[in-house]
Motif scaffolding. Structure first.
Motif, short mmCIF file in Angstrom:
data_model
loop_
_atom_site.label_atom_id
_atom_site.label_comp_id
_atom_site.label_asym_id
_atom_site.label_seq_id
_atom_site.Cartn_x
_atom_site.Cartn_y
_atom_site.Cartn_z
N VAL A 16 0.79 -1.16 -0.11
CA VAL A 16 -0.04 -0.14 0.12
C VAL A 16 1.03 1.01 0.02
N ASP A 17 0.73 2.11 -0.97
CA ASP A 17 1.63 3.16 -1.20
C ASP A 17 0.44 4.18 -0.77
N ARG A 18 0.88 4.76 0.66
CA ARG A 18 -0.15 5.68 1.36
C ARG A 18 -0.02 7.36 0.69
N GLU A 19 1.02 7.46 -0.25
CA GLU A 19 1.02 8.46 -1.04
C GLU A 19 0.20 8.65 -2.20
N SER A 20 -0.12 7.24 -2.58
CA SER A 20 -1.16 7.36 -3.67
C SER A 20 -2.61 6.77 -3.52
N TYR A 251 14.26 -1.01 11.97
CA TYR A 251 13.53 0.30 11.66
C TYR A 251 14.47 1.40 12.46
N ARG A 252 14.93 1.20 13.73
CA ARG A 252 16.12 1.98 14.15
C ARG A 252 17.39 1.90 13.45
N HIS A 253 17.89 0.87 12.71
CA HIS A 253 19.09 0.97 12.16
C HIS A 253 18.59 1.80 10.81
N GLN A 254 17.53 1.32 10.12
CA GLN A 254 17.43 1.99 8.85
C GLN A 254 16.95 3.75 9.29
N ALA A 255 16.51 3.98 10.31
CA ALA A 255 16.24 5.51 10.70
C ALA A 255 17.55 6.27 11.06
N GLY A 261 23.51 12.67 9.87
CA GLY A 261 23.98 14.19 9.37
C GLY A 261 22.91 14.69 8.76
N LYS A 262 21.48 14.53 8.73
CA LYS A 262 20.70 14.97 7.78
C LYS A 262 19.45 15.84 8.91
N ARG A 263 18.76 16.64 8.00
CA ARG A 263 17.72 17.21 8.61
C ARG A 263 16.44 16.10 8.26
N LEU A 264 15.27 16.50 9.01
CA LEU A 264 14.22 15.34 8.84
C LEU A 264 13.47 16.12 7.67
N THR A 265 13.81 16.03 6.57
CA THR A 265 12.93 16.51 5.24
C THR A 265 11.86 15.74 4.94
N ASP A 266 11.21 16.27 3.83
CA ASP A 266 10.08 15.45 3.35
C ASP A 266 10.56 14.22 2.71
N ARG A 267 11.81 14.08 1.91
CA ARG A 267 12.41 12.97 1.37
C ARG A 267 12.64 11.97 2.43
N VAL A 268 13.38 12.51 3.41
CA VAL A 268 13.80 11.41 4.40
C VAL A 268 12.44 10.86 5.20
N ARG A 269 11.24 11.54 5.64
CA ARG A 269 10.28 11.34 6.04
C ARG A 269 9.37 10.30 5.24
N HIS A 270 9.51 10.25 3.79
CA HIS A 270 8.94 9.35 3.10
C HIS A 270 9.68 7.90 2.84
#
Length: 330
Positions: A16-20, A251-255, A261-270
């Motif tokens: 399920v793609d919740r963005e679609s 999930y903690r490893h992936q997060a 070194g990154k901000r929580l941008t929309d791309r990272v959130r996705h």
């Protein structure tokens, strides 16, 4: 390279793609068809409703079967896109998987209904198997099935111990009660029925020992059953908890990789949302893990740029060795 139609179909049906909005609509239709069809099967078993709403139930059956048939055909057609079925005969190998067989069973009842004289009660029971399709849309059910597969060996050992206990207790109660109640404990099958009911529950009261030795055996068997039947439940709870912890760690490893070194941008959130859905992590758990990781990164940054003695901010000056050479010793 733009994905092919087959690749897009495979992605649409297997997640399920919740963005679609289209993906959400497709999965909502499939899940609703399962629930509506199973509900109609239940109400159709009531003679009064079956006669009064025969046309309604028939329309529901035909429409839902058509939806399931289209879904099954698209899944078989897009099976080669799955890496698990690479090589020869990908579609045939997919069709032999458990979930594909369940999908096939979901569309067979209507043919049994129209083309054979099979008992309608059997057809109803087969139609109820469509509820198994719902495991695709429930993370909890999917996780439960995964835990069952992982712990199959331990469950087998516990089931073997339970089977031995059932046979021994049935033989013992048969010897104790056969002469006193030849109608209740006529053979070992009757004794085995009593043993199953006593070990699994506290008994139905339809068959009760009357001899002193039989009552003593019944007490021991009941107390033993509490422990033996509780073992698989404990194994399942422990395995379920371990799998949840494993998914949280993944999930903690992936997060951590995404937030390093990154901000929580929309791309990272996705990306984090995609990992969350793949692992079946709840929104509360995901938010807690992300906040924990950000706090750790913030503390590490503070330690790097703070003096360990006076805890004052450090002012770092970078010098170029070529433009500012160190003085030569004479």
């Amino acid at each position: 390279m733009k994905p092919t139609l087959r690749a897009r179909t495979h992605k649409l049906l297997h997640g399920v793609d919740r963005e679609s909005h289209f993906s959400l609509l497709v999965h909502l239709i499939l899940a609703s068809a399962i629930v509506i069809n199973v509900a109609s099967v239940i109400f159709d078993s009531v003679d009064e409703y079956a006669q009064r709403y025969f046309v309604v139930f028939a329309v529901i059956e035909i429409v839902c079967t058509l939806i399931f048939a289209v879904e099954y055909g698209l899944r078989v057609w897009s099976a080669p896109e799955d890496p698990r079925f690479e090589g020869r005969w990908p579609r045939l190998r997919y069709m032999l998987t458990p979930m594909a067989l369940i999908d096939l069973l979901a569309i067979l009842p209507i043919f049994l209904w129209f083309l054979t004289s099979t008992d309608l009660r059997f057809v109803r029971i087969v139609r109820l198997l469509r509820l198994l399709k719902f495991t695709r849309y429930s993370t909890g059910l999917e996780l439960m099935l995964l835990v069952f597969r992982q712990q199959m060996g331990i469950f087998g050992a516990a089931s073997a111990a339970l089977a031995c206990m059932l046979v021994f207790s049935a033989g013992a109660i048969y010897l104790a009660e056969h002469e006193a109640q030849p109608d209740k404990f006529a053979n070992l099958l009757d004794a085995l029925y009593w043993s199953v009911i006593t070990l699994a529950t506290v008994g139905y009261g339809d068959i009760v020992p009357v001899t002193p030795f039989g009552k003593f055996l019944a007490s021991i068997i009941s107390l033993t059953g509490i422990g033996i039947v509780a073992v698989p439940a404990g194994i399942l709870a422990s395995a379920f908890n371990s799998e949840l912890r494993r998914r949280e760690t993944a999930y903690r490893h992936q997060a951590s990789r995404q937030l390093l070194g990154k901000r929580l941008t929309d791309r990272v959130r996705h990306k984090l949302k995609s990992h969350q859905e793949e692992l079946g992590i709840s929104d509360e758990q995901a938010q807690s893990i992300v906040e924990d990781i950000r706090d750790v990164h913030r503390n590490e940054s503070d330690e790097i740029f703070t003096c360990p003695h006076c805890h004052q901010p450090l002012h770092l000056e970078l010098r170029d060795a070529e433009t500012n050479p160190s003085p030569q010793k004479s």
